[in-house]
Design an enzyme around this catalytic site. Structure first.
Site, PDB file in Angstrom:
ATOM      1  N   SER A 182      -2.959   3.737  12.925  1.00  0.00           N
ATOM      2  CA  SER A 182      -4.358   4.075  13.176  1.00  0.00           C
ATOM      3  C   SER A 182      -4.689   5.355  12.407  1.00  0.00           C
ATOM      4  O   SER A 182      -3.980   5.743  11.478  1.00  0.00           O
ATOM      5  CB  SER A 182      -4.609   4.233  14.673  1.00  0.00           C
ATOM      6  OG  SER A 182      -6.001   4.384  14.919  1.00  0.00           O
TER       7      SER A 182
ATOM      8  N   THR B  69     -17.232  17.268  -1.332  1.00  0.00           N
ATOM      9  CA  THR B  69     -18.502  16.883  -0.704  1.00  0.00           C
ATOM     10  C   THR B  69     -19.246  18.063  -0.094  1.00  0.00           C
ATOM     11  O   THR B  69     -20.465  18.153  -0.176  1.00  0.00           O
ATOM     12  CB  THR B  69     -18.261  15.820   0.375  1.00  0.00           C
ATOM     13  OG1 THR B  69     -17.303  16.323   1.324  1.00  0.00           O
ATOM     14  CG2 THR B  69     -17.723  14.543  -0.240  1.00  0.00           C
TER      15      THR B  69
ATOM     16  N   GLY C  65       0.809  -1.212   0.000  1.00  0.00           N
ATOM     17  CA  GLY C  65       0.000   0.000   0.000  1.00  0.00           C
ATOM     18  C   GLY C  65       0.843   1.263   0.000  1.00  0.00           C
ATOM     19  O   GLY C  65       2.074   1.216   0.068  1.00  0.00           O
TER      20      GLY C  65
ATOM     21  N   LYS D 158      -9.734   9.164  12.288  1.00  0.00           N
ATOM     22  CA  LYS D 158     -11.132   8.752  12.175  1.00  0.00           C
ATOM     23  C   LYS D 158     -11.546   7.810  13.298  1.00  0.00           C
ATOM     24  O   LYS D 158     -12.725   7.470  13.448  1.00  0.00           O
ATOM     25  CB  LYS D 158     -11.370   8.099  10.816  1.00  0.00           C
ATOM     26  CG  LYS D 158     -11.223   9.070   9.660  1.00  0.00           C
ATOM     27  CD  LYS D 158     -11.305   8.384   8.314  1.00  0.00           C
ATOM     28  CE  LYS D 158     -11.187   9.399   7.186  1.00  0.00           C
ATOM     29  NZ  LYS D 158      -9.917  10.149   7.201  1.00  0.00           N
TER      30      LYS D 158
END
Length: 603
Positions: free
Chosen positions: A404, A470, A288, A407
Protein backbone atom coordinates in the site's frame (compact mmCIF):
# COMPACT_ATOMS: atom_id res chain seq x y z
CA UNK A 1 53.27 -2.15 11.00
CA UNK A 2 52.00 0.31 13.68
CA UNK A 3 53.27 3.87 13.98
CA UNK A 4 55.40 3.32 17.11
CA UNK A 5 57.26 0.42 15.54
CA UNK A 6 57.86 2.40 12.33
CA UNK A 7 59.19 5.37 14.32
CA UNK A 8 61.51 3.15 16.35
CA UNK A 9 62.79 1.45 13.20
CA UNK A 10 63.49 4.80 11.50
CA UNK A 11 65.23 6.07 14.66
CA UNK A 12 67.56 3.04 14.76
CA UNK A 13 68.26 3.20 11.01
CA UNK A 14 68.97 6.95 11.14
CA UNK A 15 71.37 6.50 14.05
CA UNK A 16 73.37 3.91 12.15
CA UNK A 17 73.27 5.96 8.94
CA UNK A 18 74.60 9.15 10.59
CA UNK A 19 77.42 7.38 12.44
CA UNK A 20 78.51 5.30 9.46
CA UNK A 21 78.18 8.25 7.05
CA UNK A 22 80.73 10.30 9.02
CA UNK A 23 83.32 7.49 8.84
CA UNK A 24 82.48 6.70 5.20
CA UNK A 25 82.72 10.34 4.13
CA UNK A 26 86.09 10.76 5.83
CA UNK A 27 87.34 7.61 4.16
CA UNK A 28 86.17 8.80 0.73
CA UNK A 29 87.98 12.17 0.96
CA UNK A 30 91.19 10.97 2.75
CA UNK A 31 94.06 9.02 1.26
CA UNK A 32 94.93 6.89 4.21
CA UNK A 33 93.58 5.33 7.34
CA UNK A 34 92.02 7.36 10.10
CA UNK A 35 94.79 8.85 12.25
CA UNK A 36 92.65 10.12 15.11
CA UNK A 37 89.80 7.71 15.70
CA UNK A 38 88.74 9.50 18.87
CA UNK A 39 88.32 12.83 17.08
CA UNK A 40 86.34 11.22 14.28
CA UNK A 41 84.15 9.38 16.77
CA UNK A 42 83.46 12.64 18.57
CA UNK A 43 82.51 14.24 15.24
CA UNK A 44 80.15 11.34 14.49
CA UNK A 45 78.45 11.54 17.90
CA UNK A 46 78.15 15.33 17.65
CA UNK A 47 76.58 14.98 14.20
CA UNK A 48 74.14 12.40 15.57
CA UNK A 49 73.01 14.65 18.44
CA UNK A 50 72.56 17.61 16.10
CA UNK A 51 70.66 15.37 13.64
CA UNK A 52 68.26 14.25 16.39
CA UNK A 53 67.51 17.88 17.16
CA UNK A 54 66.76 18.83 13.54
CA UNK A 55 64.90 15.57 12.85
CA UNK A 56 62.56 16.54 15.68
CA UNK A 57 62.38 20.15 14.44
CA UNK A 58 61.52 19.07 10.87
CA UNK A 59 59.17 16.35 12.10
CA UNK A 60 60.88 13.50 10.25
CA UNK A 61 59.50 10.76 12.50
CA UNK A 62 55.79 11.64 12.38
CA UNK A 63 55.12 11.62 8.66
CA UNK A 64 53.37 9.10 6.42
CA UNK A 65 56.47 8.23 4.39
CA UNK A 66 54.47 5.64 2.42
CA UNK A 67 52.98 8.69 0.63
CA UNK A 68 56.24 10.68 0.34
CA UNK A 69 56.45 13.28 -2.42
CA UNK A 70 58.85 16.05 -3.49
CA UNK A 71 57.89 18.10 -0.43
CA UNK A 72 59.00 15.33 1.93
CA UNK A 73 62.30 14.90 0.03
CA UNK A 74 63.00 18.64 0.34
CA UNK A 75 62.34 18.35 4.09
CA UNK A 76 65.02 15.65 4.35
CA UNK A 77 67.44 17.88 2.41
CA UNK A 78 66.77 20.81 4.78
CA UNK A 79 67.25 18.62 7.85
CA UNK A 80 70.53 17.15 6.60
CA UNK A 81 71.86 20.52 5.44
CA UNK A 82 71.12 22.05 8.85
CA UNK A 83 72.73 19.07 10.60
CA UNK A 84 75.96 19.23 8.57
CA UNK A 85 76.34 23.03 8.82
CA UNK A 86 75.60 23.22 12.56
CA UNK A 87 77.64 20.16 13.59
CA UNK A 88 80.62 21.33 11.48
CA UNK A 89 80.45 24.83 12.94
CA UNK A 90 80.29 23.51 16.50
CA UNK A 91 83.20 21.13 15.82
CA UNK A 92 85.44 23.88 14.41
CA UNK A 93 84.75 26.57 17.02
CA UNK A 94 84.39 24.50 20.18
CA UNK A 95 86.44 21.33 19.60
CA UNK A 96 89.13 22.62 17.19
CA UNK A 97 88.12 19.92 14.72
CA UNK A 98 89.95 19.96 11.38
CA UNK A 99 87.25 19.61 8.72
CA UNK A 100 87.78 19.98 4.96
CA UNK A 101 85.12 21.36 2.63
CA UNK A 102 85.28 18.08 0.65
CA UNK A 103 84.31 16.17 3.78
CA UNK A 104 81.33 18.48 4.38
CA UNK A 105 80.03 18.10 0.81
CA UNK A 106 80.46 14.32 0.74
CA UNK A 107 78.82 13.93 4.18
CA UNK A 108 75.85 16.01 3.01
CA UNK A 109 75.39 13.91 -0.13
CA UNK A 110 75.78 10.59 1.68
CA UNK A 111 73.27 11.57 4.39
CA UNK A 112 70.70 12.87 1.90
CA UNK A 113 71.01 9.72 -0.21
CA UNK A 114 70.82 7.32 2.74
CA UNK A 115 68.17 9.02 4.91
CA UNK A 116 66.03 10.04 1.92
CA UNK A 117 66.50 6.63 0.32
CA UNK A 118 65.24 4.79 3.39
CA UNK A 119 62.09 6.88 3.45
CA UNK A 120 61.40 6.74 -0.27
CA UNK A 121 61.87 2.98 -0.16
CA UNK A 122 58.83 2.86 2.14
CA UNK A 123 56.75 4.41 -0.62
CA UNK A 124 58.26 2.11 -3.23
CA UNK A 125 57.47 -0.95 -1.10
CA UNK A 126 53.91 0.27 -0.66
CA UNK A 127 53.48 0.92 -4.38
CA UNK A 128 54.77 -2.46 -5.45
CA UNK A 129 53.39 -4.67 -2.71
CA UNK A 130 50.61 -3.20 -0.60
CA UNK A 131 48.96 -1.09 -3.31
CA UNK A 132 49.17 -3.88 -5.90
CA UNK A 133 47.07 -6.02 -3.59
CA UNK A 134 44.66 -3.15 -2.89
CA UNK A 135 44.30 -2.46 -6.62
CA UNK A 136 42.94 -5.95 -7.30
CA UNK A 137 39.53 -5.62 -8.98
CA UNK A 138 40.10 -1.86 -9.39
CA UNK A 139 38.65 -0.29 -12.52
CA UNK A 140 41.01 0.92 -15.28
CA UNK A 141 40.13 4.62 -15.44
CA UNK A 142 40.41 7.34 -18.08
CA UNK A 143 40.58 10.92 -16.77
CA UNK A 144 39.10 13.56 -19.05
CA UNK A 145 40.97 16.79 -18.30
CA UNK A 146 44.64 17.10 -17.29
CA UNK A 147 44.26 20.35 -15.38
CA UNK A 148 44.25 20.98 -11.64
CA UNK A 149 41.17 18.82 -11.04
CA UNK A 150 42.44 15.86 -13.06
CA UNK A 151 45.90 16.04 -11.49
CA UNK A 152 44.42 16.15 -8.00
CA UNK A 153 42.19 13.19 -8.85
CA UNK A 154 45.07 11.04 -10.10
CA UNK A 155 47.05 11.80 -6.97
CA UNK A 156 44.07 10.78 -4.85
CA UNK A 157 43.72 7.53 -6.81
CA UNK A 158 47.39 6.73 -6.24
CA UNK A 159 47.22 7.62 -2.54
CA UNK A 160 43.91 5.86 -1.88
CA UNK A 161 43.74 2.44 -3.59
CA UNK A 162 40.43 1.81 -1.80
CA UNK A 163 38.84 4.13 -4.37
CA UNK A 164 39.17 1.04 -6.61
CA UNK A 165 40.25 3.10 -9.64
CA UNK A 166 43.59 2.75 -11.47
CA UNK A 167 44.53 5.82 -13.56
CA UNK A 168 45.46 4.53 -17.02
CA UNK A 169 45.38 7.61 -19.26
CA UNK A 170 44.37 11.26 -19.65
CA UNK A 171 42.71 13.06 -22.53
CA UNK A 172 42.80 16.86 -22.77
CA UNK A 173 41.99 19.37 -25.49
CA UNK A 174 45.09 21.52 -24.79
CA UNK A 175 47.58 20.80 -27.63
CA UNK A 176 50.52 21.82 -25.38
CA UNK A 177 49.79 18.93 -23.01
CA UNK A 178 49.69 16.12 -25.56
CA UNK A 179 51.93 13.09 -24.89
CA UNK A 180 53.12 14.44 -21.54
CA UNK A 181 53.01 12.43 -18.29
CA UNK A 182 51.41 13.43 -14.99
CA UNK A 183 52.29 11.16 -12.06
CA UNK A 184 53.28 8.56 -14.65
CA UNK A 185 49.93 8.75 -16.47
CA UNK A 186 50.17 9.65 -20.18
CA UNK A 187 47.95 12.23 -21.94
CA UNK A 188 46.85 10.20 -24.97
CA UNK A 189 44.68 12.57 -27.00
CA UNK A 190 41.77 14.98 -26.90
CA UNK A 191 38.13 14.54 -25.88
CA UNK A 192 37.42 13.42 -29.44
CA UNK A 193 39.74 10.45 -28.82
CA UNK A 194 37.81 9.15 -25.79
CA UNK A 195 36.28 6.22 -27.69
CA UNK A 196 39.64 5.21 -29.18
CA UNK A 197 41.46 5.39 -25.84
CA UNK A 198 38.73 3.47 -24.01
CA UNK A 199 38.83 0.67 -26.57
CA UNK A 200 42.63 0.56 -26.87
CA UNK A 201 43.42 0.67 -23.14
CA UNK A 202 40.57 -1.51 -21.88
CA UNK A 203 39.02 1.34 -19.87
CA UNK A 204 35.96 0.48 -17.78
CA UNK A 205 35.45 3.86 -16.06
CA UNK A 206 35.65 7.43 -17.36
CA UNK A 207 35.95 10.39 -14.98
CA UNK A 208 35.29 13.85 -16.39
CA UNK A 209 37.56 16.16 -14.38
CA UNK A 210 36.55 19.42 -16.06
CA UNK A 211 33.78 20.71 -13.76
CA UNK A 212 34.35 24.37 -14.65
CA UNK A 213 33.16 23.81 -18.23
CA UNK A 214 29.76 25.19 -19.26
CA UNK A 215 26.99 22.67 -18.67
CA UNK A 216 26.27 22.11 -22.38
CA UNK A 217 29.93 21.37 -23.17
CA UNK A 218 30.16 19.12 -20.12
CA UNK A 219 27.06 17.23 -21.22
CA UNK A 220 28.48 16.81 -24.73
CA UNK A 221 31.65 15.20 -23.32
CA UNK A 222 29.54 13.09 -20.97
CA UNK A 223 27.52 11.80 -23.93
CA UNK A 224 30.73 10.87 -25.80
CA UNK A 225 32.07 9.02 -22.76
CA UNK A 226 28.79 7.25 -22.01
CA UNK A 227 28.52 6.07 -25.62
CA UNK A 228 31.64 3.95 -25.09
CA UNK A 229 29.75 1.72 -22.67
CA UNK A 230 32.16 2.55 -19.82
CA UNK A 231 30.87 3.76 -16.46
CA UNK A 232 30.95 7.55 -16.50
CA UNK A 233 31.05 10.03 -13.59
CA UNK A 234 31.78 13.75 -13.21
CA UNK A 235 34.26 15.17 -10.69
CA UNK A 236 32.76 17.74 -8.28
CA UNK A 237 33.71 21.38 -8.75
CA UNK A 238 37.36 21.86 -7.80
CA UNK A 239 36.52 25.00 -5.78
CA UNK A 240 34.26 22.89 -3.55
CA UNK A 241 37.04 20.32 -3.18
CA UNK A 242 39.68 22.89 -2.28
CA UNK A 243 37.44 24.70 0.22
CA UNK A 244 36.53 21.43 1.90
CA UNK A 245 32.86 21.30 0.87
CA UNK A 246 33.56 18.10 -1.04
CA UNK A 247 36.44 15.63 -1.12
CA UNK A 248 37.84 14.00 -4.24
CA UNK A 249 37.48 10.63 -2.49
CA UNK A 250 33.71 11.23 -2.70
CA UNK A 251 33.82 10.84 -6.48
CA UNK A 252 31.08 8.39 -7.45
CA UNK A 253 27.55 8.17 -8.74
CA UNK A 254 24.97 9.80 -6.53
CA UNK A 255 23.87 7.16 -4.06
CA UNK A 256 20.16 7.14 -3.29
CA UNK A 257 21.05 6.82 0.42
CA UNK A 258 22.70 10.26 0.21
CA UNK A 259 19.27 11.78 -0.41
CA UNK A 260 17.40 9.89 2.31
CA UNK A 261 18.10 12.26 5.18
CA UNK A 262 18.52 9.34 7.62
CA UNK A 263 20.40 6.06 7.98
CA UNK A 264 19.00 3.27 5.76
CA UNK A 265 17.00 0.72 7.73
CA UNK A 266 18.21 -2.86 7.94
CA UNK A 267 15.61 -5.44 8.91
CA UNK A 268 15.87 -8.88 10.52
CA UNK A 269 16.97 -11.39 7.89
CA UNK A 270 16.81 -14.28 10.37
CA UNK A 271 13.02 -14.07 10.63
CA UNK A 272 12.73 -13.59 6.88
CA UNK A 273 14.89 -16.63 6.10
CA UNK A 274 12.87 -18.74 8.51
CA UNK A 275 9.67 -17.88 6.64
CA UNK A 276 10.92 -18.15 3.06
CA UNK A 277 13.82 -20.61 2.86
CA UNK A 278 12.66 -23.72 1.06
CA UNK A 279 9.19 -22.24 0.34
CA UNK A 280 7.35 -21.49 -2.89
CA UNK A 281 6.88 -17.71 -3.34
CA UNK A 282 4.82 -15.74 -5.89
CA UNK A 283 5.31 -12.01 -6.59
CA UNK A 284 2.82 -10.04 -8.69
CA UNK A 285 4.01 -6.90 -10.44
CA UNK A 286 7.44 -8.56 -10.42
CA UNK A 287 8.69 -6.45 -13.32
CA UNK A 288 8.24 -3.15 -11.46
CA UNK A 289 10.78 -1.32 -9.29
CA UNK A 290 9.47 -2.67 -5.98
CA UNK A 291 8.36 -6.06 -7.29
CA UNK A 292 11.73 -6.80 -8.90
CA UNK A 293 13.62 -5.78 -5.75
CA UNK A 294 11.34 -8.02 -3.66
CA UNK A 295 12.32 -10.87 -5.99
CA UNK A 296 16.02 -10.08 -5.58
CA UNK A 297 15.72 -9.98 -1.80
CA UNK A 298 13.76 -13.24 -1.70
CA UNK A 299 16.32 -14.90 -3.98
CA UNK A 300 19.07 -14.35 -1.40
CA UNK A 301 17.29 -16.58 1.15
CA UNK A 302 16.92 -19.52 -1.29
CA UNK A 303 13.23 -20.42 -1.69
CA UNK A 304 12.27 -23.66 -3.42
CA UNK A 305 10.61 -21.79 -6.27
CA UNK A 306 10.13 -18.12 -7.12
CA UNK A 307 7.20 -17.33 -9.45
CA UNK A 308 7.66 -13.88 -11.02
CA UNK A 309 4.31 -12.70 -12.37
CA UNK A 310 3.84 -9.57 -14.42
CA UNK A 311 1.86 -8.05 -17.27
CA UNK A 312 4.86 -6.54 -19.06
CA UNK A 313 6.64 -9.13 -21.20
CA UNK A 314 9.97 -7.31 -21.48
CA UNK A 315 10.39 -6.48 -17.78
CA UNK A 316 9.67 -10.09 -16.77
CA UNK A 317 12.08 -11.34 -19.44
CA UNK A 318 14.89 -9.11 -18.13
CA UNK A 319 14.26 -10.01 -14.48
CA UNK A 320 14.08 -13.71 -15.30
CA UNK A 321 17.46 -13.55 -17.07
CA UNK A 322 19.01 -11.65 -14.17
CA UNK A 323 17.80 -14.18 -11.60
CA UNK A 324 18.71 -17.20 -13.74
CA UNK A 325 22.26 -15.92 -14.12
CA UNK A 326 22.74 -15.76 -10.35
CA UNK A 327 20.45 -18.40 -8.87
CA UNK A 328 19.55 -21.03 -11.48
CA UNK A 329 21.59 -23.65 -9.60
CA UNK A 330 19.93 -22.91 -6.27
CA UNK A 331 16.16 -22.86 -6.87
CA UNK A 332 13.53 -22.85 -9.60
CA UNK A 333 12.58 -19.54 -11.21
CA UNK A 334 9.25 -19.47 -13.05
CA UNK A 335 8.27 -16.45 -15.17
CA UNK A 336 4.51 -15.98 -15.68
CA UNK A 337 2.85 -13.42 -17.94
CA UNK A 338 -0.59 -12.52 -16.61
CA UNK A 339 -2.86 -9.57 -15.84
CA UNK A 340 -4.22 -9.37 -12.30
CA UNK A 341 -7.50 -8.09 -13.78
CA UNK A 342 -8.00 -11.50 -15.44
CA UNK A 343 -9.72 -13.28 -12.56
CA UNK A 344 -9.89 -16.74 -14.14
CA UNK A 345 -6.21 -16.63 -15.13
CA UNK A 346 -5.14 -15.58 -11.62
CA UNK A 347 -7.15 -18.39 -10.01
CA UNK A 348 -5.65 -20.85 -12.50
CA UNK A 349 -2.10 -19.71 -11.69
CA UNK A 350 -2.67 -19.82 -7.95
CA UNK A 351 -4.12 -23.33 -8.15
CA UNK A 352 -1.33 -24.55 -10.42
CA UNK A 353 1.65 -23.30 -8.35
CA UNK A 354 0.03 -23.22 -4.87
CA UNK A 355 2.60 -20.80 -3.38
CA UNK A 356 3.28 -20.59 0.34
CA UNK A 357 3.60 -16.79 0.28
CA UNK A 358 2.24 -14.15 -2.12
CA UNK A 359 3.60 -10.60 -2.39
CA UNK A 360 1.14 -8.42 -4.30
CA UNK A 361 3.03 -5.50 -5.86
CA UNK A 362 1.01 -5.08 -9.07
CA UNK A 363 -0.69 -1.67 -9.16
CA UNK A 364 -1.10 1.62 -10.97
CA UNK A 365 0.66 4.19 -8.76
CA UNK A 366 1.02 7.47 -10.70
CA UNK A 367 -1.21 10.07 -8.99
CA UNK A 368 -1.86 12.64 -11.80
CA UNK A 369 -2.16 9.90 -14.43
CA UNK A 370 -4.78 8.02 -12.44
CA UNK A 371 -6.77 11.22 -11.97
CA UNK A 372 -7.38 11.15 -15.69
CA UNK A 373 -7.96 7.38 -15.85
CA UNK A 374 -10.05 6.50 -12.77
CA UNK A 375 -11.64 3.34 -14.19
CA UNK A 376 -8.27 1.81 -15.01
CA UNK A 377 -7.13 2.59 -11.47
CA UNK A 378 -10.18 0.83 -10.06
CA UNK A 379 -9.83 -2.21 -12.31
CA UNK A 380 -6.13 -2.72 -11.79
CA UNK A 381 -5.76 -1.72 -8.15
CA UNK A 382 -9.06 -2.71 -6.51
CA UNK A 383 -10.34 -5.54 -8.73
CA UNK A 384 -6.83 -6.85 -9.28
CA UNK A 385 -6.17 -6.96 -5.54
CA UNK A 386 -9.46 -8.71 -4.84
CA UNK A 387 -8.73 -11.27 -7.57
CA UNK A 388 -5.25 -12.09 -6.25
CA UNK A 389 -6.39 -12.11 -2.60
CA UNK A 390 -9.37 -14.39 -3.19
CA UNK A 391 -7.32 -16.71 -5.40
CA UNK A 392 -4.67 -16.89 -2.65
CA UNK A 393 -7.33 -17.75 -0.09
CA UNK A 394 -8.81 -20.46 -2.34
CA UNK A 395 -5.33 -21.97 -2.83
CA UNK A 396 -4.73 -21.88 0.97
CA UNK A 397 -1.66 -19.66 0.66
CA UNK A 398 -0.10 -19.22 4.11
CA UNK A 399 0.60 -15.46 3.86
CA UNK A 400 -0.57 -12.69 1.53
CA UNK A 401 1.18 -9.31 1.65
CA UNK A 402 -0.17 -6.30 -0.27
CA UNK A 403 1.86 -3.17 -0.94
CA UNK A 404 0.00 0.00 0.00
CA UNK A 405 1.06 3.64 0.28
CA UNK A 406 0.96 6.66 2.56
CA UNK A 407 -1.29 8.19 -0.09
CA UNK A 408 -4.05 5.90 1.21
CA UNK A 409 -4.38 8.13 4.29
CA UNK A 410 -7.10 10.78 3.85
CA UNK A 411 -6.72 10.56 0.07
CA UNK A 412 -7.92 13.44 -2.14
CA UNK A 413 -6.91 11.50 -5.26
CA UNK A 414 -7.96 8.38 -7.16
CA UNK A 415 -4.72 6.46 -6.70
CA UNK A 416 -4.67 6.90 -2.93
CA UNK A 417 -8.37 6.12 -2.64
CA UNK A 418 -8.06 2.87 -4.61
CA UNK A 419 -5.18 1.75 -2.38
CA UNK A 420 -7.23 2.51 0.76
CA UNK A 421 -10.04 0.33 -0.58
CA UNK A 422 -7.46 -2.37 -1.31
CA UNK A 423 -6.38 -2.18 2.34
CA UNK A 424 -10.01 -2.63 3.43
CA UNK A 425 -10.36 -5.72 1.23
CA UNK A 426 -7.17 -7.21 2.67
CA UNK A 427 -8.34 -6.44 6.23
CA UNK A 428 -11.68 -8.09 5.53
CA UNK A 429 -10.03 -11.15 3.99
CA UNK A 430 -7.77 -11.36 7.03
CA UNK A 431 -10.76 -11.38 9.35
CA UNK A 432 -12.56 -14.11 7.39
CA UNK A 433 -9.79 -16.44 6.23
CA UNK A 434 -8.94 -19.54 8.26
CA UNK A 435 -5.88 -20.55 6.24
CA UNK A 436 -4.25 -17.35 4.96
CA UNK A 437 -2.77 -14.44 6.89
CA UNK A 438 -3.61 -11.24 5.01
CA UNK A 439 -1.64 -8.04 5.67
CA UNK A 440 -0.91 -4.73 3.97
CA UNK A 441 2.31 -2.70 4.12
CA UNK A 442 2.09 1.09 4.00
CA UNK A 443 5.12 3.25 3.22
CA UNK A 444 6.00 6.54 1.57
CA UNK A 445 7.64 7.47 -1.69
CA UNK A 446 10.37 5.19 -2.96
CA UNK A 447 13.60 6.90 -4.04
CA UNK A 448 14.74 5.78 -7.45
CA UNK A 449 11.64 3.81 -8.44
CA UNK A 450 10.20 4.22 -11.93
CA UNK A 451 7.93 7.26 -12.01
CA UNK A 452 9.49 8.78 -8.86
CA UNK A 453 11.12 12.21 -8.76
CA UNK A 454 14.75 11.04 -8.64
CA UNK A 455 14.98 9.60 -12.20
CA UNK A 456 13.18 12.73 -13.43
CA UNK A 457 15.52 15.07 -11.55
CA UNK A 458 18.59 13.17 -12.79
CA UNK A 459 17.43 13.45 -16.39
CA UNK A 460 16.72 17.17 -15.98
CA UNK A 461 20.18 17.73 -14.44
CA UNK A 462 21.86 15.82 -17.29
CA UNK A 463 20.06 18.11 -19.75
CA UNK A 464 21.28 21.21 -17.93
CA UNK A 465 18.00 21.97 -16.11
CA UNK A 466 15.69 23.31 -15.04
CA UNK A 467 14.73 20.88 -12.27
CA UNK A 468 10.97 21.09 -11.80
CA UNK A 469 9.41 21.06 -8.32
CA UNK A 470 5.67 21.51 -7.86
CA UNK A 471 5.82 23.72 -4.73
CA UNK A 472 8.61 25.07 -2.47
CA UNK A 473 6.91 23.69 0.67
CA UNK A 474 5.76 20.27 -0.52
CA UNK A 475 7.09 17.42 1.67
CA UNK A 476 7.15 13.63 1.39
CA UNK A 477 8.30 10.60 3.35
CA UNK A 478 10.99 8.66 1.53
CA UNK A 479 12.60 5.26 1.61
CA UNK A 480 14.92 3.34 -0.70
CA UNK A 481 13.86 0.48 -2.96
CA UNK A 482 15.76 -2.11 -0.85
CA UNK A 483 14.14 -0.74 2.32
CA UNK A 484 10.68 -1.01 0.76
CA UNK A 485 11.33 -4.56 -0.41
CA UNK A 486 12.70 -5.63 2.96
CA UNK A 487 9.73 -4.11 4.78
CA UNK A 488 7.30 -5.98 2.57
CA UNK A 489 9.12 -9.26 3.14
CA UNK A 490 9.47 -8.59 6.87
CA UNK A 491 5.74 -7.89 7.12
CA UNK A 492 5.00 -11.30 5.66
CA UNK A 493 7.13 -12.87 8.37
CA UNK A 494 5.42 -10.87 11.14
CA UNK A 495 1.87 -11.33 9.84
CA UNK A 496 -0.82 -12.52 12.22
CA UNK A 497 -3.68 -11.52 9.93
CA UNK A 498 -5.49 -8.27 9.11
CA UNK A 499 -2.68 -5.84 10.06
CA UNK A 500 -1.51 -2.75 8.23
CA UNK A 501 2.23 -2.45 8.82
CA UNK A 502 3.80 1.01 8.72
CA UNK A 503 7.52 1.82 8.56
CA UNK A 504 8.90 4.49 10.87
CA UNK A 505 10.36 6.64 8.08
CA UNK A 506 11.72 9.45 10.23
CA UNK A 507 10.94 13.04 9.31
CA UNK A 508 9.41 13.99 5.96
CA UNK A 509 11.75 15.60 3.42
CA UNK A 510 11.10 18.75 1.40
CA UNK A 511 11.13 17.93 -2.30
CA UNK A 512 13.04 21.13 -3.04
CA UNK A 513 15.76 20.08 -0.55
CA UNK A 514 15.93 16.73 -2.30
CA UNK A 515 16.42 18.53 -5.63
CA UNK A 516 19.13 20.80 -4.19
CA UNK A 517 21.01 17.84 -2.68
CA UNK A 518 20.87 15.92 -5.94
CA UNK A 519 22.17 18.95 -7.87
CA UNK A 520 25.04 19.36 -5.38
CA UNK A 521 25.93 15.67 -5.33
CA UNK A 522 25.93 15.67 -9.13
CA UNK A 523 28.76 18.21 -9.05
CA UNK A 524 26.73 21.37 -9.75
CA UNK A 525 25.27 24.26 -7.77
CA UNK A 526 22.02 26.20 -8.07
CA UNK A 527 23.70 28.78 -10.30
CA UNK A 528 24.36 25.99 -12.83
CA UNK A 529 20.99 24.22 -12.58
CA UNK A 530 17.80 26.25 -12.10
CA UNK A 531 14.96 25.00 -9.88
CA UNK A 532 11.56 25.85 -11.37
CA UNK A 533 8.25 25.66 -9.49
CA UNK A 534 5.34 24.35 -11.57
CA UNK A 535 2.40 24.20 -9.14
CA UNK A 536 0.60 21.24 -7.58
CA UNK A 537 -0.63 18.60 -10.02
CA UNK A 538 -4.17 17.12 -10.05
CA UNK A 539 -4.81 15.06 -6.93
CA UNK A 540 -1.53 16.07 -5.25
CA UNK A 541 -1.29 16.95 -1.54
CA UNK A 542 1.17 19.31 0.11
CA UNK A 543 2.09 16.61 2.62
CA UNK A 544 1.48 12.90 3.14
CA UNK A 545 0.51 10.99 6.28
CA UNK A 546 1.42 7.44 7.22
CA UNK A 547 -1.48 6.98 9.64
CA UNK A 548 -4.69 8.73 10.61
CA UNK A 549 -5.14 10.00 14.16
CA UNK A 550 -5.86 7.08 16.44
CA UNK A 551 -4.45 4.54 13.98
CA UNK A 552 -1.01 4.25 15.56
CA UNK A 553 -0.41 1.27 17.82
CA UNK A 554 1.49 2.51 20.92
CA UNK A 555 4.23 -0.10 20.55
CA UNK A 556 6.40 -1.08 17.61
CA UNK A 557 5.81 -4.69 16.59
CA UNK A 558 9.41 -4.71 15.41
CA UNK A 559 12.17 -2.03 15.40
CA UNK A 560 11.05 0.69 12.97
CA UNK A 561 7.73 -1.09 12.20
CA UNK A 562 4.34 -0.08 13.63
CA UNK A 563 0.96 -1.76 13.29
CA UNK A 564 -1.78 0.57 12.12
CA UNK A 565 -5.20 0.22 13.74
CA UNK A 566 -7.16 1.15 10.63
CA UNK A 567 -10.94 1.49 10.51
CA UNK A 568 -12.72 -1.05 8.30
CA UNK A 569 -16.32 -0.12 9.02
CA UNK A 570 -17.01 0.83 5.37
CA UNK A 571 -16.23 -2.60 3.91
CA UNK A 572 -19.86 -3.12 2.79
CA UNK A 573 -19.66 0.14 0.83
CA UNK A 574 -16.43 -1.14 -0.77
CA UNK A 575 -18.06 -4.28 -2.11
CA UNK A 576 -21.16 -2.34 -3.21
CA UNK A 577 -18.92 0.09 -5.08
CA UNK A 578 -17.12 -2.81 -6.83
CA UNK A 579 -20.43 -4.26 -7.93
CA UNK A 580 -21.74 -1.00 -9.43
CA UNK A 581 -18.73 1.16 -10.38
CA UNK A 582 -19.24 0.52 -14.11
CA UNK A 583 -22.58 2.33 -13.83
CA UNK A 584 -21.02 5.56 -12.51
CA UNK A 585 -19.90 8.52 -14.53
CA UNK A 586 -16.24 9.50 -14.05
CA UNK A 587 -17.23 12.27 -11.63
CA UNK A 588 -19.56 9.98 -9.65
CA UNK A 589 -16.83 7.34 -9.54
CA UNK A 590 -14.34 9.91 -8.25
CA UNK A 591 -16.70 11.24 -5.56
CA UNK A 592 -17.78 7.80 -4.36
CA UNK A 593 -14.20 6.54 -4.14
CA UNK A 594 -13.01 9.58 -2.15
CA UNK A 595 -16.02 9.36 0.18
CA UNK A 596 -15.45 5.67 1.01
CA UNK A 597 -11.69 6.08 1.42
CA UNK A 598 -11.89 8.96 3.89
CA UNK A 599 -13.10 9.15 7.47
CA UNK A 600 -14.27 12.67 6.72
CA UNK A 601 -15.63 13.80 3.41
CA UNK A 602 -12.99 15.57 1.31
CA UNK A 603 -13.75 19.10 0.22
Amino acid sequence: MNNRLKTLLLFVLDSGIVLLSVFLSFRLVSEGLVNNIHELTSTALLSLVVYYFFAYFFNLYWREWEYASVYEVLTVVKCVLATVVVSTTIGIFFFDAIVSWQFVVVLFLVLVSAIGGVRLSMRILRNYFVDNIAYENAKPTLIVGAGAAGTLLVRQMLLHPKMKMVPIAFVDDDPEKQHKDIYGVRIMGTTQDIERVVERMGISKVVIAMPSLPVKKLNAIYDIARATGAECVILPNIDDVMTGKLHVQQLRHVDIEDLLGREPIELDRTVIEKQLRGKRVLVTGAGGSIGSEICRQIATVRPTELIILGHGENSIYLLNNELLEKYSQHFKITPVIADVQDRDRIFEIMEKYRPDVVYHAAAHKHVPLMEGNPREAVKNNILGTRNVAEAASAAKVKAFVMISTDKAVNPPNIMGATKRLCEMIVQDMGAKSQDTKFVAVRFGNVLGSRGSVIPLFKKQIEQGGPVTVTHPDIVRYFMTIPEAAQLVIQAGALARGGEIFVLDMGKPVKIVDLAKNLIRLSGYNEDDIEIKYTGLRPGEKMYEELLNEGEVHPKQIFPKIHIGIADNSKIDQVYNFIDHFEEYSDQQLHDELIDIANKKKQK
